[in-house]
Design an enzyme around this catalytic site. Sequence first.
Site, PDB file in Angstrom:
ATOM      1  N   GLY A   1       1.405   5.326   3.100  1.00 30.43           N
ATOM      2  CA  GLY A   1       2.651   4.928   2.458  1.00 30.43           C
ATOM      3  C   GLY A   1       3.462   6.125   1.994  1.00 30.43           C
ATOM      4  O   GLY A   1       4.683   6.191   2.194  1.00 30.43           O
TER       5      GLY A   1
ATOM      6  N   GLY B   1       0.823  -1.209   0.000  1.00 30.67           N
ATOM      7  CA  GLY B   1       0.000   0.000   0.000  1.00 30.67           C
ATOM      8  C   GLY B   1       0.851   1.251   0.000  1.00 30.67           C
ATOM      9  O   GLY B   1       0.461   2.299   0.508  1.00 30.67           O
TER      10      GLY B   1
ATOM     11  N   TYR C   1     -15.319  -4.948   6.608  1.00 25.22           N
ATOM     12  CA  TYR C   1     -13.958  -4.397   6.697  1.00 25.22           C
ATOM     13  C   TYR C   1     -13.425  -4.522   8.118  1.00 25.22           C
ATOM     14  O   TYR C   1     -12.272  -4.920   8.347  1.00 25.22           O
ATOM     15  CB  TYR C   1     -13.993  -2.934   6.258  1.00 25.22           C
ATOM     16  CG  TYR C   1     -12.681  -2.206   6.331  1.00 25.22           C
ATOM     17  CD1 TYR C   1     -11.711  -2.379   5.349  1.00 25.22           C
ATOM     18  CD2 TYR C   1     -12.409  -1.315   7.371  1.00 25.22           C
ATOM     19  CE1 TYR C   1     -10.496  -1.695   5.399  1.00 25.22           C
ATOM     20  CE2 TYR C   1     -11.204  -0.634   7.437  1.00 25.22           C
ATOM     21  CZ  TYR C   1     -10.262  -0.821   6.452  1.00 25.22           C
ATOM     22  OH  TYR C   1      -9.067  -0.143   6.506  1.00 25.22           O
TER      23      TYR C   1
ATOM     24  N   GLY D   1      -0.389   4.767  -1.291  1.00 29.38           N
ATOM     25  CA  GLY D   1      -1.501   5.425  -0.618  1.00 29.38           C
ATOM     26  C   GLY D   1      -1.022   6.535   0.303  1.00 29.38           C
ATOM     27  O   GLY D   1       0.178   6.812   0.417  1.00 29.38           O
TER      28      GLY D   1
ATOM     29  N   THR E   1      -6.363   6.734  13.906  1.00 24.48           N
ATOM     30  CA  THR E   1      -7.743   7.239  13.886  1.00 24.48           C
ATOM     31  C   THR E   1      -7.888   8.325  12.824  1.00 24.48           C
ATOM     32  O   THR E   1      -7.132   9.285  12.797  1.00 24.48           O
ATOM     33  CB  THR E   1      -8.141   7.852  15.242  1.00 24.48           C
ATOM     34  OG1 THR E   1      -7.259   8.934  15.540  1.00 24.48           O
ATOM     35  CG2 THR E   1      -8.067   6.826  16.354  1.00 24.48           C
TER      36      THR E   1
ATOM     37  N   VAL F   1      -7.185   9.203   9.701  1.00 22.00           N
ATOM     38  CA  VAL F   1      -5.971   9.795   9.145  1.00 22.00           C
ATOM     39  C   VAL F   1      -6.333  10.639   7.919  1.00 22.00           C
ATOM     40  O   VAL F   1      -7.203  10.281   7.131  1.00 22.00           O
ATOM     41  CB  VAL F   1      -4.972   8.701   8.743  1.00 22.00           C
ATOM     42  CG1 VAL F   1      -3.641   9.312   8.346  1.00 22.00           C
ATOM     43  CG2 VAL F   1      -4.787   7.711   9.883  1.00 22.00           C
TER      44      VAL F   1
END
Length: 324
Positions: free
Chosen positions: A22, A16, A146, A19, A174, A176
């Site tokens: 990342g 990831g 999820y 993203g 939390t 982000v």
Amino acid sequence: MSLQNGSMPTRVLVTGGSGMIGKAIEHVVSEEGGKLEGEEWVFLSSKDANLVSPEETRAVFEKHRPTHVIHLAAKVGGLFLHMQENLQFLRDNLRINDNVLHTAHEMGVRKVVSCLSSCIFPDKTTYPIDETMVHNGPPHDSNFGYSYAKRTIDVQNRAYSQQYGHCYTSVVPTNVFGPHDNFNIEKAHVMSALIHKTYKAKEEGTPVTVCGTGNPRRLFTYSLDLGRLILWVLREYVELEPIILSVGEEDEVSLRDVQDMISEAMDFKGEILFDTSKSDGQLKKTITNAKLKRYRPDFTFTPLKEAIKMTCDWFVENYDTART
């Protein structure tokens, strides 16, 4: 603390990697001196491998031969997409996580840090929430697929530790937000959706419509702060138990307040409407970062208003290439 083990080279693979989180880690590694001597960093995107596939996962691990893995890859979406496709979110994320963790095991990876989500916590609970409460009851109905898939990472980490002694752990951020987020209004999380909506409303001279009442309260963490903390977890945190990486409960704000900060950051002076026909989701998810504070009493988070301003500026400057 160096990740190196004698003469063996250190190679950190970030799934990831293209993203938001990342990219934040990449920024910390390349721009803030986070990369130590002898380390190699590989940032994977979905173009490099479809991690839903065991064969593609194995091939990309064999190509890069990581000694450490930061596992960020996931199938994600906004509230309404999750409500529509819980089964798909469950199946794809279970596969991704199992492929990454089991391939890491088979190839002798020394440490894996996986990224969970605050939505894993029980819907009906007492506040503030801490790391011990992950499995205390069902998550919110809106994104249970999820949430259960993410919870399973914690179960897998425990099993790999018990059976093989592996150092696999997880972090719980939390809400982000920051540069390189997905700003697609239909798929984005709330902060990025509101930033894009406000941008469009300013361009078009129309009101901003916020879904719900604006009353839900959330803790928002700037992506670069999270990137810095994940590096610390990779190097120094040795517990199997998850650790919450978040601003403190004293920083909880309403979505109405968030919209006001976005409007100020983007100099939007138009009307703000609240569509109360739309779901609010959970009204609060108050989480304590007491465990993080015990480990890192020195860590200072970027103030929310400043972080929102930097994110809005990035979005405006990069509008043509941002994920919209």
